[in-house]
Design a protein around this motif. Structure first.
Motif, mmCIF file in Angstrom:
data_model
loop_
_atom_site.group_PDB
_atom_site.id
_atom_site.type_symbol
_atom_site.label_atom_id
_atom_site.label_comp_id
_atom_site.label_asym_id
_atom_site.label_seq_id
_atom_site.Cartn_x
_atom_site.Cartn_y
_atom_site.Cartn_z
ATOM 1 N N TRP A 171 0.826 -1.208 0.000
ATOM 2 C CA TRP A 171 0.000 0.000 0.000
ATOM 3 C C TRP A 171 0.859 1.256 0.000
ATOM 4 C CZ3 TRP A 171 -4.395 -0.294 -1.926
ATOM 5 C CH2 TRP A 171 -5.265 -1.362 -1.682
ATOM 6 N N PHE A 172 1.993 1.219 0.696
ATOM 7 C CA PHE A 172 2.909 2.366 0.647
ATOM 8 C C PHE A 172 3.372 2.600 -0.790
ATOM 9 C CE2 PHE A 172 4.283 1.435 5.274
ATOM 10 C CZ PHE A 172 3.305 2.295 5.753
ATOM 11 N N ASN A 173 3.647 1.503 -1.497
ATOM 12 C CA ASN A 173 4.076 1.621 -2.889
ATOM 13 C C ASN A 173 2.958 2.192 -3.756
ATOM 14 O OD1 ASN A 173 5.908 1.079 -5.186
ATOM 15 N ND2 ASN A 173 4.386 -0.444 -5.739
ATOM 16 N N THR A 174 1.720 1.762 -3.505
ATOM 17 C CA THR A 174 0.579 2.291 -4.260
ATOM 18 C C THR A 174 0.427 3.788 -4.046
ATOM 19 O OG1 THR A 174 -0.691 0.239 -4.372
ATOM 20 C CG2 THR A 174 -1.960 2.281 -4.359
ATOM 21 N N ILE A 175 0.510 4.227 -2.794
ATOM 22 C CA ILE A 175 0.414 5.661 -2.492
ATOM 23 C C ILE A 175 1.531 6.423 -3.193
ATOM 24 C CG2 ILE A 175 0.575 7.402 -0.653
ATOM 25 C CD1 ILE A 175 -0.725 5.311 1.211
ATOM 26 N N SER A 176 2.731 5.849 -3.181
ATOM 27 C CA SER A 176 3.874 6.502 -3.816
ATOM 28 C C SER A 176 3.661 6.644 -5.317
ATOM 29 C CB SER A 176 5.158 5.712 -3.537
ATOM 30 O OG SER A 176 6.268 6.340 -4.141
ATOM 31 N N VAL A 177 3.183 5.586 -5.960
ATOM 32 C CA VAL A 177 2.944 5.636 -7.407
ATOM 33 C C VAL A 177 1.899 6.701 -7.737
ATOM 34 C CG1 VAL A 177 1.990 4.363 -9.378
ATOM 35 C CG2 VAL A 177 3.657 3.265 -7.867
#
Length: 248
Positions: A142-148
């Motif tokens: 989810w952190f990666n999704t927010i970052s993208v």
């Protein structure tokens, strides 16, 4: 250059974006486009740090800002009331902004930029869709999704114009700022769709989501300070970024 100049540059970019998408009826019913000033700052970071910057790059930055505005409009759609006049016009505003940025891209004639932004939009939307899927992701996913969602289009912009040396700082800064915003919303009981999914992901953890977010924020702040310490940014930009984080 000082903080006033930096803020003035951000405001000018925002004004230029508004000028390209202004429509009286849409403004009346849906309001002004949603513009994230933190994203605008990182779009302008190479310029503010003295990199070569011309009218073509400036128009391209405006285009990225319009793309963000278009995607944010679609994110605002309320599924439970999607047939209202306001909701229909919100959909139209997103489509209208899309048409405007394609028009600018066509005039620029930069095929590489068109390809990179198109691929970036697809990647961002694929991550946005994860919120509506039934599968459960890990907290790091989810952190990666927010970052993208926050950084993908700026990353593509950097790639096209050879500003990739700013990418790590930009990714860290924007993820950090967004997580701090999410923590505030969490504390106030205003959970975003992603936060609701993240709560599900940590349901079996000993720590609460807020505690885990604070730990991630602390880690990102340390990483950001490391990047600033070793970067070639001028001192005023470093102060601005530190102040940006402290006041968020």
């Amino acid at each position: 250059m000082d903080a006033t100049y930096i803020q003035g540059s951000i405001e000018q970019l925002k004004t230029n974006i508004f000028m390209h998408v202004r429509h009286r009826t849409l403004l009346q019913y849906t309001g002004a486009p949603v513009i994230n000033e933190n994203q605008l700052f990182y779009l302008l970071l190479p310029f503010l740090n003295g990199e070569e910057w011309n009218e073509h790059i400036d128009k391209s930055a405006i285009t990225v800002g319009i793309v963000h505005a278009s995607l944010y409009e679609h994110d605002k759609i309320n599924e439970t009331n999607a047939t209202s006049k306001e909701q229909q016009l919100t959909v139209l505003s997103g489509d209208y902004y899309s048409g405007r940025y394609y028009e600018i891209l066509a005039h620029l004639g930069n095929i590489t930029l068109i390809r990179e932004l198109s691929e970036g939009i697809v990647n961002r939307c694929e991550h946005q869709i994860k919120v509506y899927e039934s599968n459960q992701n890990s907290l790091e996913q989810w952190f990666n999704t927010i970052s993208v969602i926050q950084t993908e289009l700026i990353r593509r912009f950097y790639l096209v114009f050879n500003f990739e040396q700013y990418s790590s700082l930009m990714h860290t800064g924007l993820l950090l700022l967004q997580l701090k915003k999410e923590v505030r919303n969490l504390q106030n009981g205003h959970n975003s769709s992603i936060m609701k999914k993240m709560i599900e992901s940590v349901s079996n953890e000993e720590k609460t989501l807020e505690q885990l977010l604070v730990e991630k924020i602390d880690m990102l702040q340390d990483l950001l300070h490391e990047y600033l310490h070793s970067s070639t940014l001028n001192d005023e930009l470093k102060r601005y970024i530190r102040h940006q984080v402290e006041c968020s």
